[in-house]
Design a protein around this motif. Structure first.
Motif, PDB file in Angstrom:
ATOM      1  N   PHE A   4       0.826  -1.203   0.000  1.00 14.31           N
ATOM      2  CA  PHE A   4       0.000   0.000   0.000  1.00 14.31           C
ATOM      3  C   PHE A   4       0.860   1.252   0.000  1.00 14.31           C
ATOM      4  N   ALA A   5       0.333   2.290  -0.637  1.00 10.60           N
ATOM      5  CA  ALA A   5       0.863   3.646  -0.530  1.00 10.60           C
ATOM      6  C   ALA A   5      -0.214   4.440   0.197  1.00 10.60           C
ATOM      7  N   VAL A   6       0.138   5.024   1.320  1.00 10.64           N
ATOM      8  CA  VAL A   6      -0.821   5.776   2.142  1.00 10.64           C
ATOM      9  C   VAL A   6      -0.335   7.215   2.248  1.00 10.64           C
ATOM     10  N   ARG A   7      -1.193   8.169   1.851  1.00 10.76           N
ATOM     11  CA  ARG A   7      -0.801   9.569   2.029  1.00 10.76           C
ATOM     12  C   ARG A   7      -1.288  10.032   3.387  1.00 10.76           C
ATOM     13  N   VAL A   8      -0.364  10.575   4.161  1.00 14.70           N
ATOM     14  CA  VAL A   8      -0.665  11.118   5.481  1.00 14.70           C
ATOM     15  C   VAL A   8      -0.625  12.636   5.361  1.00 14.70           C
ATOM     16  N   LEU A   9      -1.672  13.276   5.836  1.00 11.89           N
ATOM     17  CA  LEU A   9      -1.807  14.721   5.770  1.00 11.89           C
ATOM     18  C   LEU A   9      -1.785  15.285   7.180  1.00 11.89           C
ATOM     19  N   GLY A  10      -0.993  16.332   7.375  1.00 11.97           N
ATOM     20  CA  GLY A  10      -0.950  17.025   8.661  1.00 11.97           C
ATOM     21  C   GLY A  10      -1.406  18.463   8.468  1.00 11.97           C
ATOM     22  N   ARG A  11      -2.347  18.905   9.269  1.00 12.07           N
ATOM     23  CA  ARG A  11      -2.841  20.286   9.216  1.00 12.07           C
ATOM     24  C   ARG A  11      -2.622  20.934  10.571  1.00 12.07           C
ATOM     25  N   GLY A  12      -2.388  22.258  10.546  1.00 12.22           N
ATOM     26  CA  GLY A  12      -2.198  22.979  11.795  1.00 12.22           C
ATOM     27  C   GLY A  12      -0.786  22.890  12.332  1.00 12.22           C
ATOM     28  N   PHE A  13       0.176  22.637  11.442  1.00 14.86           N
ATOM     29  CA  PHE A  13       1.595  22.602  11.805  1.00 14.86           C
ATOM     30  C   PHE A  13       2.249  23.793  11.123  1.00 14.86           C
ATOM     31  N   GLY A  25       0.934  23.114   6.969  1.00  9.67           N
ATOM     32  CA  GLY A  25       0.843  21.675   7.147  1.00  9.67           C
ATOM     33  C   GLY A  25       1.794  20.947   6.229  1.00  9.67           C
ATOM     34  N   PHE A  26       1.611  19.638   6.143  1.00 12.10           N
ATOM     35  CA  PHE A  26       2.495  18.800   5.341  1.00 12.10           C
ATOM     36  C   PHE A  26       1.725  17.601   4.820  1.00 12.10           C
ATOM     37  N   TYR A  27       2.300  16.954   3.831  1.00  7.36           N
ATOM     38  CA  TYR A  27       1.832  15.632   3.445  1.00  7.36           C
ATOM     39  C   TYR A  27       3.037  14.782   3.089  1.00  7.36           C
ATOM     40  N   VAL A  28       2.859  13.484   3.188  1.00  2.00           N
ATOM     41  CA  VAL A  28       3.924  12.519   2.945  1.00  2.00           C
ATOM     42  C   VAL A  28       3.262  11.206   2.545  1.00  2.00           C
ATOM     43  N   THR A  29       3.881  10.486   1.636  1.00  2.77           N
ATOM     44  CA  THR A  29       3.373   9.173   1.242  1.00  2.77           C
ATOM     45  C   THR A  29       4.224   8.108   1.907  1.00  2.77           C
ATOM     46  N   VAL A  30       3.557   7.185   2.584  1.00  6.61           N
ATOM     47  CA  VAL A  30       4.226   6.111   3.307  1.00  6.61           C
ATOM     48  C   VAL A  30       3.907   4.796   2.603  1.00  6.61           C
ATOM     49  N   TYR A  93       3.017  22.711   2.788  1.00  5.59           N
ATOM     50  CA  TYR A  93       2.143  23.576   1.998  1.00  5.59           C
ATOM     51  C   TYR A  93       1.715  24.775   2.827  1.00  5.59           C
ATOM     52  N   GLU A  94       1.401  25.867   2.122  1.00  5.75           N
ATOM     53  CA  GLU A  94       0.978  27.104   2.783  1.00  5.75           C
ATOM     54  C   GLU A  94      -0.532  27.257   2.834  1.00  5.75           C
ATOM     55  N   ASP A  95      -1.237  26.548   1.968  1.00  5.32           N
ATOM     56  CA  ASP A  95      -2.689  26.715   1.861  1.00  5.32           C
ATOM     57  C   ASP A  95      -3.297  25.366   1.496  1.00  5.32           C
ATOM     58  N   ASP A  96      -4.430  25.011   2.108  1.00  6.34           N
ATOM     59  CA  ASP A  96      -5.065  23.730   1.816  1.00  6.34           C
ATOM     60  C   ASP A  96      -5.354  23.557   0.317  1.00  6.34           C
ATOM     61  N   ALA A  97      -5.599  24.664  -0.379  1.00 10.96           N
ATOM     62  CA  ALA A  97      -5.918  24.591  -1.803  1.00 10.96           C
ATOM     63  C   ALA A  97      -4.726  24.107  -2.633  1.00 10.96           C
ATOM     64  N   THR A  98      -3.515  24.144  -2.068  1.00  8.58           N
ATOM     65  CA  THR A  98      -2.333  23.715  -2.804  1.00  8.58           C
ATOM     66  C   THR A  98      -1.996  22.236  -2.594  1.00  8.58           C
ATOM     67  N   VAL A  99      -2.776  21.540  -1.786  1.00  7.16           N
ATOM     68  CA  VAL A  99      -2.542  20.109  -1.580  1.00  7.16           C
ATOM     69  C   VAL A  99      -3.147  19.365  -2.758  1.00  7.16           C
ATOM     70  N   PRO A 100      -2.320  18.687  -3.577  1.00 13.03           N
ATOM     71  CA  PRO A 100      -2.850  18.046  -4.766  1.00 13.03           C
ATOM     72  C   PRO A 100      -3.651  16.789  -4.456  1.00 13.03           C
ATOM     73  N   THR A 101      -4.570  16.476  -5.351  1.00 15.16           N
ATOM     74  CA  THR A 101      -5.245  15.181  -5.282  1.00 15.16           C
ATOM     75  C   THR A 101      -4.195  14.155  -5.680  1.00 15.16           C
ATOM     76  N   PRO A 102      -3.999  13.144  -4.848  1.00 19.00           N
ATOM     77  CA  PRO A 102      -2.866  12.254  -5.104  1.00 19.00           C
ATOM     78  C   PRO A 102      -3.067  11.329  -6.286  1.00 19.00           C
ATOM     79  N   GLY A 103      -1.978  11.019  -6.881  1.00 23.48           N
ATOM     80  CA  GLY A 103      -1.861   9.970  -7.875  1.00 23.48           C
ATOM     81  C   GLY A 103      -0.467   9.413  -7.684  1.00 23.48           C
TER      82      GLY A 103
END
Length: 105
Positions: A4-13, A25-30, A93-103
């Motif tokens: 599995f590839a799981v994207r983890v999203l962190g908000r409020g960091f 916030g941040f995102y990372v694929t595990v 990321y600086e804004d939630d709108a900049t978090v891409p839909t993953p592929g």
């Protein structure tokens, strides 16, 4: 067991970045081998929150009122061939709108 590839999203960091506004916030694929998607998501979250790099460099910037970490997407993969194991680098990321839909490429 499945891959599995799981994207983890962190908000409020609110992590300070060089020459930029602080991240929100941040995102990372595990990449996880697990019995099912539920186990994969749980394991991915645990891997991130127990990561010394996260604890030292990201965790201290958590807003106590808004910070959250969750898995927002997962994909089942045929293998881990060509993947950055166990995870990709943290992307801020600086804004939630900049978090891409993953592929997964």
């Amino acid at each position: 067991m499945s891959f599995f590839a799981v994207r983890v999203l962190g908000r409020g960091f609110f992590v300070p970045l060089q020459n930029a506004r602080p991240a929100r916030g941040f995102y990372v694929t595990v990449f996880i081998e697990a019995a099912d998607e539920f186990d994969a998501c749980d394991t991915a979250l645990r891997l991130i929150v127990e990561d010394p790099g996260f604890i030292e460099r990201i965790g201290p910037y958590a807003d106590p009122d808004t910070a959250e970490i969750f898995s927002d997407y997962w994909f089942e993969l045929a293998s881990f061939e060509g993947r950055e194991l166990p995870r990709t680098p943290y992307i801020f990321y600086e804004d939630d709108a900049t978090v891409p839909t993953p592929g997964i490429q």
